[in-house]
Design an enzyme around this catalytic site. Structure first.
Site, PDB file in Angstrom:
ATOM      1  N   ILE A  32     -26.214  27.112  -0.475  1.00 31.28           N
ATOM      2  CA  ILE A  32     -25.071  27.856   0.056  1.00 31.28           C
ATOM      3  C   ILE A  32     -23.980  26.902   0.534  1.00 31.28           C
ATOM      4  O   ILE A  32     -22.792  27.150   0.321  1.00 31.28           O
ATOM      5  CB  ILE A  32     -25.518  28.778   1.202  1.00 31.28           C
ATOM      6  CG1 ILE A  32     -26.470  29.862   0.664  1.00 31.28           C
ATOM      7  CG2 ILE A  32     -24.318  29.432   1.885  1.00 31.28           C
ATOM      8  CD1 ILE A  32     -27.135  30.687   1.751  1.00 31.28           C
ATOM      9  N   ARG A  65     -27.021  14.515   5.231  1.00 36.35           N
ATOM     10  CA  ARG A  65     -27.793  13.324   5.591  1.00 36.35           C
ATOM     11  C   ARG A  65     -28.445  12.667   4.385  1.00 36.35           C
ATOM     12  O   ARG A  65     -28.820  11.502   4.436  1.00 36.35           O
ATOM     13  CB  ARG A  65     -28.856  13.690   6.630  1.00 36.35           C
ATOM     14  CG  ARG A  65     -29.869  14.730   6.171  1.00 36.35           C
ATOM     15  CD  ARG A  65     -30.789  15.123   7.297  1.00 36.35           C
ATOM     16  NE  ARG A  65     -31.742  16.155   6.921  1.00 36.35           N
ATOM     17  CZ  ARG A  65     -32.601  16.716   7.753  1.00 36.35           C
ATOM     18  NH1 ARG A  65     -32.631  16.319   9.021  1.00 36.35           N
ATOM     19  NH2 ARG A  65     -33.433  17.651   7.344  1.00 36.35           N
ATOM     20  N   ASP A  93     -25.873  13.771   9.922  1.00 35.73           N
ATOM     21  CA  ASP A  93     -27.140  14.419  10.267  1.00 35.73           C
ATOM     22  C   ASP A  93     -26.892  15.106  11.600  1.00 35.73           C
ATOM     23  O   ASP A  93     -26.667  14.446  12.615  1.00 35.73           O
ATOM     24  CB  ASP A  93     -28.247  13.377  10.387  1.00 35.73           C
ATOM     25  CG  ASP A  93     -29.594  13.969  10.782  1.00 35.73           C
ATOM     26  OD1 ASP A  93     -29.646  15.138  11.212  1.00 35.73           O
ATOM     27  OD2 ASP A  93     -30.605  13.247  10.681  1.00 35.73           O
ATOM     28  N   VAL A  94     -26.912  16.429  11.609  1.00 37.22           N
ATOM     29  CA  VAL A  94     -26.526  17.162  12.817  1.00 37.22           C
ATOM     30  C   VAL A  94     -27.462  16.908  13.980  1.00 37.22           C
ATOM     31  O   VAL A  94     -27.114  17.198  15.142  1.00 37.22           O
ATOM     32  CB  VAL A  94     -26.415  18.675  12.547  1.00 37.22           C
ATOM     33  CG1 VAL A  94     -25.410  18.945  11.429  1.00 37.22           C
ATOM     34  CG2 VAL A  94     -27.773  19.296  12.214  1.00 37.22           C
ATOM     35  N   ASN A 131     -23.058  24.996   8.463  1.00 37.86           N
ATOM     36  CA  ASN A 131     -24.008  25.573   7.522  1.00 37.86           C
ATOM     37  C   ASN A 131     -25.397  24.955   7.614  1.00 37.86           C
ATOM     38  O   ASN A 131     -26.392  25.610   7.284  1.00 37.86           O
ATOM     39  CB  ASN A 131     -23.466  25.416   6.098  1.00 37.86           C
ATOM     40  CG  ASN A 131     -24.527  25.681   5.051  1.00 37.86           C
ATOM     41  OD1 ASN A 131     -24.887  26.820   4.767  1.00 37.86           O
ATOM     42  ND2 ASN A 131     -25.066  24.608   4.462  1.00 37.86           N
ATOM     43  N   TYR A 187     -37.181  30.475  13.597  1.00 45.71           N
ATOM     44  CA  TYR A 187     -36.005  30.746  12.777  1.00 45.71           C
ATOM     45  C   TYR A 187     -35.178  31.951  13.234  1.00 45.71           C
ATOM     46  O   TYR A 187     -33.974  31.802  13.493  1.00 45.71           O
ATOM     47  CB  TYR A 187     -36.409  30.896  11.313  1.00 45.71           C
ATOM     48  CG  TYR A 187     -35.227  31.127  10.407  1.00 45.71           C
ATOM     49  CD1 TYR A 187     -34.362  30.081  10.096  1.00 45.71           C
ATOM     50  CD2 TYR A 187     -34.956  32.385   9.890  1.00 45.71           C
ATOM     51  CE1 TYR A 187     -33.259  30.274   9.284  1.00 45.71           C
ATOM     52  CE2 TYR A 187     -33.854  32.600   9.073  1.00 45.71           C
ATOM     53  CZ  TYR A 187     -33.012  31.540   8.770  1.00 45.71           C
ATOM     54  OH  TYR A 187     -31.918  31.747   7.976  1.00 45.71           O
ATOM     55  N   LYS A 197     -31.301  31.815  14.963  1.00 50.03           N
ATOM     56  CA  LYS A 197     -30.107  32.477  14.435  1.00 50.03           C
ATOM     57  C   LYS A 197     -29.511  33.452  15.454  1.00 50.03           C
ATOM     58  O   LYS A 197     -28.290  33.627  15.507  1.00 50.03           O
ATOM     59  CB  LYS A 197     -30.425  33.181  13.119  1.00 50.03           C
ATOM     60  CG  LYS A 197     -30.742  32.218  11.979  1.00 50.03           C
ATOM     61  CD  LYS A 197     -29.620  31.211  11.753  1.00 50.03           C
ATOM     62  CE  LYS A 197     -29.865  30.329  10.548  1.00 50.03           C
ATOM     63  NZ  LYS A 197     -28.782  29.323  10.338  1.00 50.03           N
ATOM     64  N   THR A 207     -32.531  30.095  -2.192  1.00 49.03           N
ATOM     65  CA  THR A 207     -32.330  28.722  -1.746  1.00 49.03           C
ATOM     66  C   THR A 207     -33.668  28.005  -1.665  1.00 49.03           C
ATOM     67  O   THR A 207     -34.731  28.621  -1.770  1.00 49.03           O
ATOM     68  CB  THR A 207     -31.667  28.676  -0.357  1.00 49.03           C
ATOM     69  OG1 THR A 207     -32.580  29.236   0.610  1.00 49.03           O
ATOM     70  CG2 THR A 207     -30.360  29.451  -0.340  1.00 49.03           C
TER      71      THR A 207
END
Length: 246
Positions: A17, A37, A62-63, A89, A169, A173, A204
């Site tokens: 995505i 990354r 790399d967040v 994202n 997860y 979100k 994905t």
């Protein structure tokens, strides 16, 4: 927001995505920064998008690594002086260790998911805020998911009823949605629009390509919200059909 000088950063944009979002923004003549990354995948993504005519550049990001976040912000400031669009994202789904009762690894797996999906998003947004404030029309898009809807998750016979119970997860979100409302509240006076989007059940790597939507279909709502006009909404959670219940 279709000017060729519009600067956009998409995190986790080397595949799926994120890549499709970057492609969609590049098609709208934005200068797109691919934050990722994985150096090999990032460079390959940049090469493909440039071959398609995009003004695209790779960026080590790399967040979950504060040094790369800081360096990315410094590089954007030096090169462009501002950031017009930020698409958060980057995210992970986690594994079966986040299922309730799975064992002693549950807290660690939940923490791992939150590190990327929530804390990483906040870290990147905070680092980019000064640059967004220099934009004449800043836009922030946070990629969430229907699992982040407490209403949907709590409906016993709803569309998500067959999903396994996961502690990391969906909660991450839901937190992304909450964070979105707070940034929207903070930045409303500056004309910066901040929204969360749901790409739908997109095929994905995270779901083993089991989704029934293409990456391009999943990316469409993010591209739309990234290119909102001055009268666009802020502080919303939407998919391509409209608002999603919190």
């Amino acid at each position: 927001m279709t000017d060729t000088t519009t600067i956009a950063l998409v995190t986790g944009a080397n595949k799926g995505i994120g890549y499709a979002i970057a492609a969609g923004l590049a098609d709208r003549k934005m200068t797109v920064l691919i934050g990722a990354r994985d150096t090999g995948r990032r460079d390959a993504a940049v090469e493909r998008l440039r071959a398609a005519g995009g003004d695209v550049h790779g960026m080590t990001l790399d967040v979950t690594a504060a040094d790369t976040v800081a360096m990315a912000a410094e590089e954007i400031a030096t090169r462009y002086g501002r950031l017009d669009v930020l698409v958060n994202n980057a995210g992970i789904t986690g594994d079966e260790r986040q299922i309730p009762g799975a064992g002693t690894d549950v807290p660690a797996e939940v923490r791992r998911v939150f590190e990327t999906n929530v804390f990483g998003l906040v870290a990147v947004t905070e680092a980019m805020l000064p640059l967004l404030l220099h934009s004449p029309a800043g836009r922030v898009v946070n990629v969430s998911g229907r699992g982040g809807s407490l209403t949907a998750m709590a409906t016993p016979d709803g569309e998500l009823a067959d999903l396994p119970p996961l502690l990391g997860y969906p909660a991450s979100k839901a937190a992304v949605n909450a964070v979105t409302t707070q940034y929207a509240k903070h930045l409303r006076r500056n004309g910066i629009l901040v929204n969360a989007v749901c790409p739908g059940r997109t095929a994905t790597e995270g779901n083993g390509f089991s989704g029934d939507r293409t990456a391009e279909q999943g990316a469409a709502i993010a591209v739309r919200m990234a290119t909102l006009g001055p009268d666009g909404p802020t502080g919303t959670f939407v998919d391509e059909s409209g608002p999603i219940p919190w």
